[in-house]
Motif scaffolding. Structure first.
Motif, PDB file in Angstrom:
ATOM      1  N   ASP A 117      41.886 -11.631 -84.642  1.00  0.00           N
ATOM      2  CA  ASP A 117      43.262 -11.339 -84.247  1.00  0.00           C
ATOM      3  C   ASP A 117      43.654  -9.901 -84.563  1.00  0.00           C
ATOM      4  OD1 ASP A 117      43.889 -14.180 -83.640  1.00  0.00           O
ATOM      5  OD2 ASP A 117      43.712 -14.435 -85.807  1.00  0.00           O
ATOM      6  N   LEU A 118      43.161  -9.379 -85.689  1.00  0.00           N
ATOM      7  CA  LEU A 118      43.673  -8.114 -86.216  1.00  0.00           C
ATOM      8  C   LEU A 118      42.877  -6.887 -85.789  1.00  0.00           C
ATOM      9  CD1 LEU A 118      44.457  -9.294 -89.865  1.00  0.00           C
ATOM     10  CD2 LEU A 118      46.055  -9.044 -87.953  1.00  0.00           C
ATOM     11  N   HIS A 119      41.561  -7.022 -85.660  1.00  0.00           N
ATOM     12  CA  HIS A 119      40.694  -5.899 -85.256  1.00  0.00           C
ATOM     13  C   HIS A 119      40.883  -4.689 -86.186  1.00  0.00           C
ATOM     14  CE1 HIS A 119      39.949  -8.293 -81.694  1.00  0.00           C
ATOM     15  NE2 HIS A 119      41.239  -8.294 -81.425  1.00  0.00           N
ATOM     16  N   LEU A 120      40.873  -4.937 -87.479  1.00  0.00           N
ATOM     17  CA  LEU A 120      41.068  -3.857 -88.443  1.00  0.00           C
ATOM     18  C   LEU A 120      39.855  -2.941 -88.533  1.00  0.00           C
ATOM     19  CD1 LEU A 120      42.832  -5.787 -91.365  1.00  0.00           C
ATOM     20  CD2 LEU A 120      43.879  -4.517 -89.483  1.00  0.00           C
ATOM     21  N   PHE A 121      38.671  -3.480 -88.282  1.00  0.00           N
ATOM     22  CA  PHE A 121      37.448  -2.699 -88.434  1.00  0.00           C
ATOM     23  C   PHE A 121      37.134  -1.828 -87.214  1.00  0.00           C
ATOM     24  CE2 PHE A 121      36.752  -5.573 -91.913  1.00  0.00           C
ATOM     25  CZ  PHE A 121      35.972  -4.859 -92.801  1.00  0.00           C
ATOM     26  N   LYS A 122      37.715  -2.133 -86.083  1.00  0.00           N
ATOM     27  CA  LYS A 122      37.389  -1.395 -84.858  1.00  0.00           C
ATOM     28  C   LYS A 122      35.877  -1.465 -84.615  1.00  0.00           C
ATOM     29  CE  LYS A 122      41.726  -0.226 -84.644  1.00  0.00           C
ATOM     30  NZ  LYS A 122      42.636  -0.932 -83.710  1.00  0.00           N
ATOM     31  N   ASP A 123      35.270  -0.361 -84.158  1.00  0.00           N
ATOM     32  CA  ASP A 123      33.839  -0.322 -83.853  1.00  0.00           C
ATOM     33  C   ASP A 123      33.069   0.125 -85.095  1.00  0.00           C
ATOM     34  OD1 ASP A 123      31.327  -0.127 -82.784  1.00  0.00           O
ATOM     35  OD2 ASP A 123      31.787   1.574 -81.478  1.00  0.00           O
ATOM     36  N   VAL A 124      32.200  -0.760 -85.617  1.00  0.00           N
ATOM     37  CA  VAL A 124      31.429  -0.419 -86.823  1.00  0.00           C
ATOM     38  C   VAL A 124      30.003   0.013 -86.491  1.00  0.00           C
ATOM     39  CG1 VAL A 124      32.793  -1.944 -88.296  1.00  0.00           C
ATOM     40  CG2 VAL A 124      30.704  -2.820 -87.215  1.00  0.00           C
ATOM     41  N   SER A 125      29.691   0.183 -85.230  1.00  0.00           N
ATOM     42  CA  SER A 125      28.337   0.605 -84.839  1.00  0.00           C
ATOM     43  C   SER A 125      27.971   1.910 -85.533  1.00  0.00           C
ATOM     44  CB  SER A 125      28.254   0.800 -83.324  1.00  0.00           C
ATOM     45  OG  SER A 125      28.515  -0.394 -82.639  1.00  0.00           O
ATOM     46  N   GLY A 126      26.832   1.908 -86.216  1.00  0.00           N
ATOM     47  CA  GLY A 126      26.347   3.100 -86.884  1.00  0.00           C
ATOM     48  C   GLY A 126      27.079   3.462 -88.161  1.00  0.00           C
ATOM     49  N   LYS A 127      27.979   2.604 -88.621  1.00  0.00           N
ATOM     50  CA  LYS A 127      28.789   2.904 -89.800  1.00  0.00           C
ATOM     51  C   LYS A 127      28.134   2.368 -91.077  1.00  0.00           C
ATOM     52  CE  LYS A 127      32.029   4.640 -87.183  1.00  0.00           C
ATOM     53  NZ  LYS A 127      32.209   6.103 -87.093  1.00  0.00           N
ATOM     54  N   LYS A 128      28.433   3.041 -92.183  1.00  0.00           N
ATOM     55  CA  LYS A 128      27.981   2.605 -93.508  1.00  0.00           C
ATOM     56  C   LYS A 128      29.106   1.800 -94.148  1.00  0.00           C
ATOM     57  CE  LYS A 128      25.267   6.855 -94.190  1.00  0.00           C
ATOM     58  NZ  LYS A 128      25.842   7.687 -93.098  1.00  0.00           N
ATOM     59  N   VAL A 129      28.779   0.578 -94.594  1.00  0.00           N
ATOM     60  CA  VAL A 129      29.816  -0.315 -95.132  1.00  0.00           C
ATOM     61  C   VAL A 129      29.429  -0.801 -96.523  1.00  0.00           C
ATOM     62  CG1 VAL A 129      30.471  -1.043 -92.803  1.00  0.00           C
ATOM     63  CG2 VAL A 129      28.854  -2.437 -94.101  1.00  0.00           C
ATOM     64  N   LEU A 130      30.408  -0.936 -97.363  1.00  0.00           N
ATOM     65  CA  LEU A 130      30.238  -1.424 -98.738  1.00  0.00           C
ATOM     66  C   LEU A 130      31.229  -2.541 -98.971  1.00  0.00           C
ATOM     67  CD1 LEU A 130      29.440  -1.323-101.792  1.00  0.00           C
ATOM     68  CD2 LEU A 130      31.113   0.546-102.030  1.00  0.00           C
ATOM     69  N   GLU A 131      30.735  -3.695 -99.421  1.00  0.00           N
ATOM     70  CA  GLU A 131      31.617  -4.821 -99.744  1.00  0.00           C
ATOM     71  C   GLU A 131      31.726  -4.981-101.248  1.00  0.00           C
ATOM     72  OE1 GLU A 131      32.524  -9.499 -98.706  1.00  0.00           O
ATOM     73  OE2 GLU A 131      30.653  -8.600 -98.000  1.00  0.00           O
ATOM     74  N   ILE A 132      32.948  -5.048-101.739  1.00  0.00           N
ATOM     75  CA  ILE A 132      33.225  -5.335-103.142  1.00  0.00           C
ATOM     76  C   ILE A 132      33.423  -6.842-103.277  1.00  0.00           C
ATOM     77  CG2 ILE A 132      34.738  -4.858-105.096  1.00  0.00           C
ATOM     78  CD1 ILE A 132      33.269  -2.388-104.052  1.00  0.00           C
ATOM     79  N   CYS A 133      32.671  -7.457-104.183  1.00  0.00           N
ATOM     80  CA  CYS A 133      32.632  -8.926-104.326  1.00  0.00           C
ATOM     81  C   CYS A 133      32.068  -9.531-103.043  1.00  0.00           C
ATOM     82  CB  CYS A 133      34.004  -9.496-104.647  1.00  0.00           C
ATOM     83  SG  CYS A 133      34.799  -8.794-106.095  1.00  0.00           S
ATOM     84  N   CYS A 134      30.805  -9.242-102.784  1.00  0.00           N
ATOM     85  CA  CYS A 134      30.191  -9.604-101.503  1.00  0.00           C
ATOM     86  C   CYS A 134      29.796 -11.061-101.405  1.00  0.00           C
ATOM     87  CB  CYS A 134      28.989  -8.712-101.218  1.00  0.00           C
ATOM     88  SG  CYS A 134      27.630  -8.889-102.403  1.00  0.00           S
TER      89      CYS A 134
END
Length: 256
Positions: free
Chosen positions: A39-56
């Motif tokens: 519903d929200l699409h907060l991440f937009k396009d993550v293609s090629g992006k570096k992502v880090l999750e806290i409490c994964c």
């Protein structure tokens, strides 16, 4: 309890109960009875992006972003059992991630000014040092990098159902304040035969800590999902409560 005691207590809980939470509250979900990433699409396009999750946790959110072509997956969790589950789950799905077993409050061996996204799905609220955690997250992000996190809405822990004791009252139960909105002291909660330790922070506490860490808040969402709000058949206490107050809250902030 002191900070280290709280962290150790909660770590022991997650090591013992990681399997019970496998795959729960993970992207695209931001919270129970709450609007989702679909519903929200907060991440937009993550293609090629570096992502880090806290409490994964079990790695399901990392897999969600990997499916959308994120370039690098990193995760931090204080529970070795959670990370064991995450590593196995990601490997089974053809992905690998750099997983770090550590409390989010600790000094982490994570590159600075490196990530496009740092996020946490129902994890940030476990921190015993909110400002320190936000400062670290800001240091991990590139300029204009995005920080997204969700957690229980403050009101969710402040109000509860009260049953009328009057014989002449037949109307539905009412929500009443069971604790002060301003009370940010730590409290214990029984879960799965153990006690976890949390504190219930004001919305302004999150906003001010983000600002102090160098973030600009772009969105704050406190919207329960449409199905819950329009439900006519579900009369559970949780659904009735969700029709009256936000159950979860989600923030999207940009590093300045």
């Amino acid at each position: 309890m002191h900070q280290n005691e709280i962290i150790d207590n909660n770590k022991n809980y997650w090591n013992e109960n990681a399997d019970s939470w496998f795959g729960t509250t993970a992207l695209p979900t931001y919270g129970v009875k709450f609007v989702s990433e679909d519903d929200l699409h907060l991440f937009k396009d993550v293609s090629g992006k570096k992502v880090l999750e806290i409490c994964c946790g079990s790695g399901h959110s990392l897999k969600y972003l990997a499916d959308r072509n994120a370039a690098e997956l990193w995760g931090v969790d204080l529970s070795h059992k959670q990370l064991e589950n995450a590593e196995n789950y990601l490997r089974e799905n053809g992905y690998t991630a750099k997983l770090i077993c550590s409390p989010m409050e600790a000094e982490l061996n994570i590159p600075k000014d490196y990530f496009d996204y740092v996020y946490s799905i129902y994890g940030i609220g476990w921190t015993t040092d909110l400002q320190g955690t936000f400062n670290k997250i800001a240091s991990f992000l590139k300029k204009d990098g995005i920080f997204i996190f969700s957690w229980h809405h403050t009101l969710n822990y402040c109000v509860a159902w009260s049953c009328s004791q009057r014989q002449d009252v037949i109307e539905n139960d009412q929500l009443v304040f069971s604790k002060s909105y301003f009370d940010e002291s730590y409290f214990t909660m029984p879960v799965h035969g153990r006690e976890i330790v949390l504190c219930n922070r004001k919305i302004s506490t999150y906003i001010n800590a983000l600002a102090k860490a160098g973030f600009a808040v772009e969105q704050m969402i406190e919207l329960n999902d449409k199905q819950t709000m329009e439900s006519v058949d579900d009369n559970s206490d949780k659904t009735k409560k969700a029709k009256m107050i936000p159950i979860s809250v989600c923030f999207k902030a940009r590093k300045l």
